[in-house]
Design an enzyme around this catalytic site. Structure first.
Site, PDB file in Angstrom:
ATOM      1  N   ASP A  69       0.841  -1.255  -0.030  1.00  0.00           N
ATOM      2  CA  ASP A  69       0.028   0.033  -0.010  1.00  0.00           C
ATOM      3  C   ASP A  69       0.948   1.271   0.020  1.00  0.00           C
ATOM      4  OD1 ASP A  69       0.082  -1.052   3.004  1.00  0.00           O
ATOM      5  OD2 ASP A  69       0.501   0.965   3.028  1.00  0.00           O
ATOM      6  N   ASP A 104       0.420   3.758   2.094  1.00  0.00           N
ATOM      7  CA  ASP A 104       0.281   4.398   3.740  1.00  0.00           C
ATOM      8  C   ASP A 104      -0.516   5.415   3.316  1.00  0.00           C
ATOM      9  OD1 ASP A 104       1.037   3.975   6.458  1.00  0.00           O
ATOM     10  OD2 ASP A 104       2.352   5.781   6.249  1.00  0.00           O
TER      11      ASP A 104
HETATM   12  N1  LIG Z   1       1.185   1.401   5.890  1.00  0.00           N
HETATM   13  C1  LIG Z   1       1.785   0.174   6.657  1.00  0.00           C
HETATM   14  N2  LIG Z   1       1.988   0.883   7.774  1.00  0.00           N
HETATM   15  C2  LIG Z   1       2.835  -0.213   8.672  1.00  0.00           C
HETATM   16  N3  LIG Z   1       2.893  -1.404   8.476  1.00  0.00           N
HETATM   17  C3  LIG Z   1       2.264  -1.834   7.219  1.00  0.00           C
HETATM   18  N4  LIG Z   1       2.577  -3.193   6.685  1.00  0.00           N
HETATM   19  C4  LIG Z   1       2.020  -3.010   5.561  1.00  0.00           C
HETATM   20  N5  LIG Z   1       1.601  -1.750   5.241  1.00  0.00           N
HETATM   21  C5  LIG Z   1       1.829  -1.056   6.404  1.00  0.00           C
END
Ligand SMILES: Nc1ncnc2[nH]cnc12
Ligand SMILES: CSC[C@H]1O[C@H](OP(=O)(O)O)[C@H](O)[C@@H]1O
Length: 313
Positions: free
Chosen positions: A222, A224
């Site tokens: 992703d 974030d």
């Molecule tokens: N955006 C994110 N923040 C922290 N850990 C994750 N693991 C997968 N995506 C994450």
């Protein structure tokens, strides 16, 4: 002592979505009780088609029952070391803090920014009267990461899904379990962070204390929460990419583990033999006080993970 064919030199730690490997024969399950308790789940000793054995451990337990802050990282690393493991290939689902690292990309990071909150026991020496300062300027094993670069790239090319590999990136490790705010996500980018997860620490620190080579294969799920026009990350978003990333991770393992085993094996005739274990001996001058003044009970506990320095006189 285990015989040649029984050697388990490589440990694989599977992260979110990666709870087993493919095309392997399960030899046995072991659940060593370490001085720091039991690992996240029983460790599966499995054999590659060639007969090479590897140890597989699901970081969050089979079925994902340990939250990131509650992963028994000391027991995990100690248990792997007790099996004879010398190098760990750890997988992790991560958020991307950079546009070019799109979900589905693979990354071999080289640096870490610690944003955990001090609630995770981060040293084998904690609670003892022995002090140790491990070097951690290069938190991953440089030689192992360098060795992996071309092999992982080749494995990704062979899979043919167009998965991109990035190297030399910085991962932020946050406490969780909630994801970051938009402001934090933007701040981490300004700090130089390229990726974010909740798991690489204290795992990498403990591997260093145990003198094990350790590298992380970060698999992006992703973006974030830093992109102004996009939704902030949700678990649902992460789950969308998790399965494809786990499949690719299994393919990478199936492709490289035999060669990695050989490269780590002292007795192998390969060109790489032993060069991947640069951490061996690194704790020798990090430990205080000298042995004559160390508490015998502490020595016994630490001998589990560092017999080199704590067993015998
Ligand atoms: N955006 C994110 N923040 C922290 N850990 C994750 N693991 C997968 N995506 C994450
Ligand atoms: C499932 S999203 C957050 C979770 O995923 C990552 O786990 P892992 O590193 O074990 O793959 C991240 O670190 C969080 O623990």
């Amino acid at each position: 002592m285990s015989s040649e064919s029984e050697k388990v030199l490589i440990g694989v730690i599977g992260g979110s979505g990666l709870y087993h490997l493919d095309n392997l024969t399960i030899v046995k399950e072991v659940n060593p009780k370490t001085p720091w308790g039991f690992p996240s789940s029983p460790i599966i000793i499995c054999a590659l088609p060639s007969g090479t054995k590897v140890a597989f451990l699901a970081r969050h337990g089979q079925g994902h029952t340990h939250a990131p802050s509650a992963v028994p990282a000391r027991a995990n690393i100690a248990a792997l070391k007790s099996l004879g493991v010398r190098a760990i290939l750890a997988f992790s689902a991560v958020g991307s803090l950079r546009e070019e690292i799109s979900p589905g990309s693979f990354v071999l990071p080289s640096q870490i920014i610690d944003r955990t909150k001090g609630v995770r026991p981060a040293s084998f020496f904690e609670g003892t009267s022995i002090v140790a300062h491990a070097a951690f300027g290069d938190p991953f094993s440089n030689k192992l990461v360098h060795w992996l670069e071309s092999r992982v790239q080749k494995a990704l090319d062979a899979e043919g899904r167009g998965v991109q590999l990035f190297t030399g990136k910085t991962i932020v490790c946050m406490e969780g379990p909630q994801f970051s705010t938009r402001a934090e996500s933007i701040m981490y980018r300004q700090w130089g962070g390229d990726l974010i997860n909740m798991s690489v620490l204290p795992e990498a620190k403990l591997a260093r204390e145990a003198e094990l080579s350790y590298a992380l294969v970060a698999t992006a799920t992703d973006y974030d929460s830093w992109r102004p026009q996009s939704e902030a990350v949700t678990a649902m978003e992460v789950f969308k990419t998790l399965q494809a990333n786990a499949d690719t991770s299994r393919h990478v393992c199936a492709t490289i583990l035999d060669e990695l085993h050989e490269a780590v094996d002292n007795n192998a005739a390969s060109e790489d033999a032993d060069i991947l274990c640069e951490e061996v001996g690194s704790m020798r001058f990090s430990i205080m006080p000298r042995s004559a003044k160390q508490n015998p009970q502490d020595r016994e506990k630490l001998a589990y993970v560092l017999p080199e320095y704590f067993s015998g006189e």
